[in-house]
Motif scaffolding. Sequence first.
Motif, mmCIF file in Angstrom:
data_model
loop_
_atom_site.group_PDB
_atom_site.id
_atom_site.type_symbol
_atom_site.label_atom_id
_atom_site.label_comp_id
_atom_site.label_asym_id
_atom_site.label_seq_id
_atom_site.Cartn_x
_atom_site.Cartn_y
_atom_site.Cartn_z
ATOM 1 N N THR A 179 0.340 6.735 3.896
ATOM 2 C CA THR A 179 0.231 5.760 4.982
ATOM 3 C C THR A 179 0.945 4.470 4.633
ATOM 4 O O THR A 179 1.671 3.894 5.462
ATOM 5 N N ILE A 180 0.768 3.991 3.404
ATOM 6 C CA ILE A 180 1.447 2.775 2.968
ATOM 7 C C ILE A 180 2.954 2.982 2.968
ATOM 8 O O ILE A 180 3.723 2.112 3.413
ATOM 9 N N GLN A 181 3.407 4.142 2.481
ATOM 10 C CA GLN A 181 4.841 4.426 2.470
ATOM 11 C C GLN A 181 5.416 4.405 3.883
ATOM 12 O O GLN A 181 6.499 3.864 4.119
ATOM 13 N N THR A 182 4.685 4.994 4.822
ATOM 14 C CA THR A 182 5.159 5.029 6.206
ATOM 15 C C THR A 182 5.242 3.622 6.792
ATOM 16 O O THR A 182 6.232 3.261 7.450
ATOM 17 N N MET A 183 4.208 2.818 6.556
ATOM 18 C CA MET A 183 4.214 1.457 7.081
ATOM 19 C C MET A 183 5.349 0.637 6.472
ATOM 20 O O MET A 183 6.000 -0.157 7.158
#
Length: 544
Positions: A87-91
């Motif tokens: 999720t952090i990577q996507t954001m």
Amino acid sequence: MVETSTTAHPPVQPPPPLRPPVAGGGPVHPPLEQLHHLHFCIHSNPSWHEAIILGFQHYIVMLGTAVMLATVLVPQMGGNHGDKARTIQTMLFITGVNTLLQTFIGTRLPTVMSPSFAFIIPVMSIIRDFALRPFDDEHERFVHTMRAIQGALIISSCLNIVIGYTKAWGNYSRFFSPVVIVPVVCVVGLGQFERGFPQVGKCVEIGLPMLIILVIIQQYMKNIHDRTQLMFERFALLLCIVVVWSFAAILTVGGAYNNVPEKTKIHCRTDRTYLMSSAPWIKIPYPFQWGAPIFSASHVFGMMGATLVAAVESSGTYYAAARLAGATPPPAHVLSRSIGLQGVGMLLEGIFGAAAGSTASVENAGLLGLTRVGSRRVVQISSGFMIFFSIFGKFGAFFASIPFPIFAAIYCVLFGIVAAVGISFIQFSNNNSMRNLYIIGLSLFLGISVPQYFKEFTASAGHGPVKTNAGWFDEILNTVFSSAPTVAMIVATVLDNTLEVVNTDADRGLAWWLPFQNRKGDVRNEEFYSFPIKINEIIPTRYL
């Protein structure tokens, strides 16, 4: 102002002389349209090696917001540490893309787009909805929740696209004046107080030293020697992070937190994010990585409230960033196209599967003032770091393990700078007018007080103050009135355009303000906000 770019720019005029002393007081400082203590403005650039370090600094500052938001939401969605890392990577990936878009064809201001806490209310509503449904395991619940967030973001993004590219938002901004901008920009910074010292206090032995050391090194030690001035002024933030982060690692390894409550471990230890072990070495975020979006009308309406709040917060941040970058206030057509492009960015976030929508980063706007570098190129370089670390997950996870109180200490300074910039706009109106003081004071107070009431009510009752049989209506109002800038903008705009409006144009500062709101009202508008290429040959001007 120092300029190292090859493009020739008109020399910056020295500050005007102080007015003669008045009876019973010192000299009077005349209003200044542009700050004269900036080292680099929006279209001037530091050397490449300095620009790269400053860009990395912007990346670190926005990283704290992404990690905080994912840490709050992903566990409640049923996700594990690996899900949080993805999720952090996507954001980060979408943030980098959106930042590039905004700096090239959006506002053209040096603003970073980052995940917004305004989306917590509608996302939590989706989480509660799926928490009541049966699933085989928690990961399945996480995936279904994420797909529902995707669907809500995709549809609700159309709101910002419409109000932006139809110029509705720009037309609304024509009701603004310096009297409106003061409280809006102020609470853009002050409204973030919960992310400041309350988070520092959760691990005071790390957060408080970070705050004190940053102030001492960045403001006092820079005056020790001429050679250290620029280094400490521009790069003190990174230096302080390295020192305090190392101190936190020593405390962690030394066993200082072995026998403390679990919450203390989460905030103080450097090994409690579990991102290093769960993040993949290389992974490129791709569209619909969680599966096909799930569309629900109730989820969409709630998310629309958050997209509207994001537009308000971004507008306030743009005015602050423009002043800190040495630019004129963004004209109405620039605000319109930026909000429309922000809607396109939210559409991308929904397609790629981000956990929340984005807004212009307040903390990164404050960093412009802290470093006194308002260069657009620096922010564009920072977007490269975001995209790089979103793909090479292990490297990004290393920096994401910085304890939250360190970020919170930084935010105490950066949010304060943005709030102070808001106050500076009062110089362009009559600050001795009781009408203006009434509007600014009431807008400031309600902008902070009303959202605090909504948040406290929600924390105690489990739902917002607005509760009817129409859940979608409740979520819109609860989201809107939980936003400090939105409440301040509503109150200030209504009062400023209805209270004693006859023969008060001079007091409101409209003579100074209005030329900046037209495309050709001021010759500098074209200098600061024009596109890098003749894009009007590709896209009709009416959409720009």
